[in-house]
Design a protein around this motif. Sequence first.
Motif, short mmCIF file in Angstrom:
data_model
loop_
_atom_site.label_atom_id
_atom_site.label_comp_id
_atom_site.label_asym_id
_atom_site.label_seq_id
_atom_site.Cartn_x
_atom_site.Cartn_y
_atom_site.Cartn_z
N THR A 172 -9.35 1.08 -4.18
CA THR A 172 -8.81 0.95 -5.54
C THR A 172 -9.43 -0.26 -6.24
OG1 THR A 172 -6.96 -0.38 -4.76
CG2 THR A 172 -6.59 1.99 -4.89
N THR A 214 2.12 -6.51 2.57
CA THR A 214 1.49 -5.77 3.67
C THR A 214 1.45 -6.66 4.90
OG1 THR A 214 0.15 -4.57 2.08
CG2 THR A 214 -0.66 -4.58 4.34
N SER A 262 3.44 -1.62 5.48
CA SER A 262 3.42 -2.07 4.11
C SER A 262 4.63 -1.57 3.36
CB SER A 262 2.15 -1.56 3.43
OG SER A 262 1.98 -2.21 2.20
N GLU A 263 5.07 -2.40 2.43
CA GLU A 263 6.20 -2.00 1.59
C GLU A 263 5.76 -2.21 0.14
OE1 GLU A 263 10.89 -3.11 1.15
OE2 GLU A 263 9.87 -3.68 3.02
N VAL A 264 5.83 -1.13 -0.63
CA VAL A 264 5.36 -1.20 -2.02
C VAL A 264 6.14 -2.27 -2.79
CG1 VAL A 264 5.15 0.11 -4.18
CG2 VAL A 264 4.55 1.17 -2.00
N SER A 265 5.41 -3.04 -3.58
CA SER A 265 5.94 -4.15 -4.39
C SER A 265 6.39 -5.36 -3.56
CB SER A 265 7.12 -3.73 -5.28
OG SER A 265 6.77 -2.63 -6.04
N ILE A 280 0.87 -1.19 0.00
CA ILE A 280 0.00 0.00 0.00
C ILE A 280 0.90 1.23 0.00
CG2 ILE A 280 -1.81 1.26 1.25
CD1 ILE A 280 -2.62 -1.43 2.50
N GLU A 281 0.71 2.08 -1.00
CA GLU A 281 1.58 3.24 -1.14
C GLU A 281 1.32 4.27 -0.05
OE1 GLU A 281 2.42 4.01 -5.49
OE2 GLU A 281 2.04 6.04 -4.72
N ASN A 282 0.04 4.59 0.15
CA ASN A 282 -0.32 5.63 1.11
C ASN A 282 -1.29 5.05 2.14
OD1 ASN A 282 -1.36 7.84 2.46
ND2 ASN A 282 -1.30 9.16 0.66
#
Lengths: 109, 143
Positions: B98, B134, B128-131, B85-87
């Motif tokens: 989304t 989570t 969470s870390e993008v790519s 999750i980016e934000n």
Amino acid sequence: MTLQNLIKKFELEVLTDLNDKEVSGGYSGDLLSDVIANTNKNYVWITMQTHLNIVAVASLKELSAIIIVMNRKIEDEVLEKAKSENITILRTDKTAFQMSGMIYGLGVT
Amino acid sequence: MEEEILYNQSFQIRGRDFVNGGSVSVQIKRILKELGVKPEVVYKVSICCYEAEMNVIMYADLGTLDFTITFDDVIITLEDEGPGIENIELAMQEGYSTATPEIREMGFGAGLGLPNILKNSDDFKINSEVSKGTKLFFKIHLN
Ligand SMILES: Nc1ncnc2c1ncn2[C@@H]1O[C@H](COP(=O)(O)OP(=O)(O)O)[C@@H](O)[C@H]1O
Ligand SMILES: [Mg+2]
């Protein structure tokens, strides 16, 4: 109030096996998060949704029955899953608004 | 302080596995009921688990849900491999989602999942870390 009472009174179509249960309340909605958060054991759930995931919602919340409105078509796969999980699915030609009003009018809130 | 573990079980949740959507939550609910946990607690755990489980199915690839009961709490951690999750602040807002149109048509994607987990739990953490994925942690007091 029991499911059997509702079925007789409002001529609901029984699409699965009927497990006659008490009806302790009702909720109308098509958003699953809303239904999960706002229903309780032995509620009837009035909805337009007919896909497979409604069975898990009813099972998780121990709902008395799912009432599908406006005679919407429902896949056999969903009915089979409901039968295997002992979930009763009913159907009416009424709209969600009409069905809710009818059941609410009997004192189910 | 280490708390004594009364029960522990892990479950796998596969991304896009809508057919089994909710089945882990149903199993957890059954275990809690068999152990005689109070209905109010079962109610909260059910809501939280369902939302967390469906998020893995809708958005991630593979998740492991770890379910623990101690004397005081039900503790759930759910770690997934996925887009992350980016934000997080945005994701925590009611109504933010989304979800694709197909998913919304099924009645998912109301943007209430994470907010409802926060509301129904006594302790809640999300990382969470993008790519990568989570990690969700929540706890519900037994009493
Ligand atoms: N496990 C996850 N992996 C990736 N993104 C997630 C995950 N869980 C939630 N999200 C993101 O956070 C948003 C909000 O989640 P949520 O509050 O559960 O609402 P909804 O599932 O209805 O969209 C989702 O739309 C998605 O973008
Ligand atoms: Mg969600």
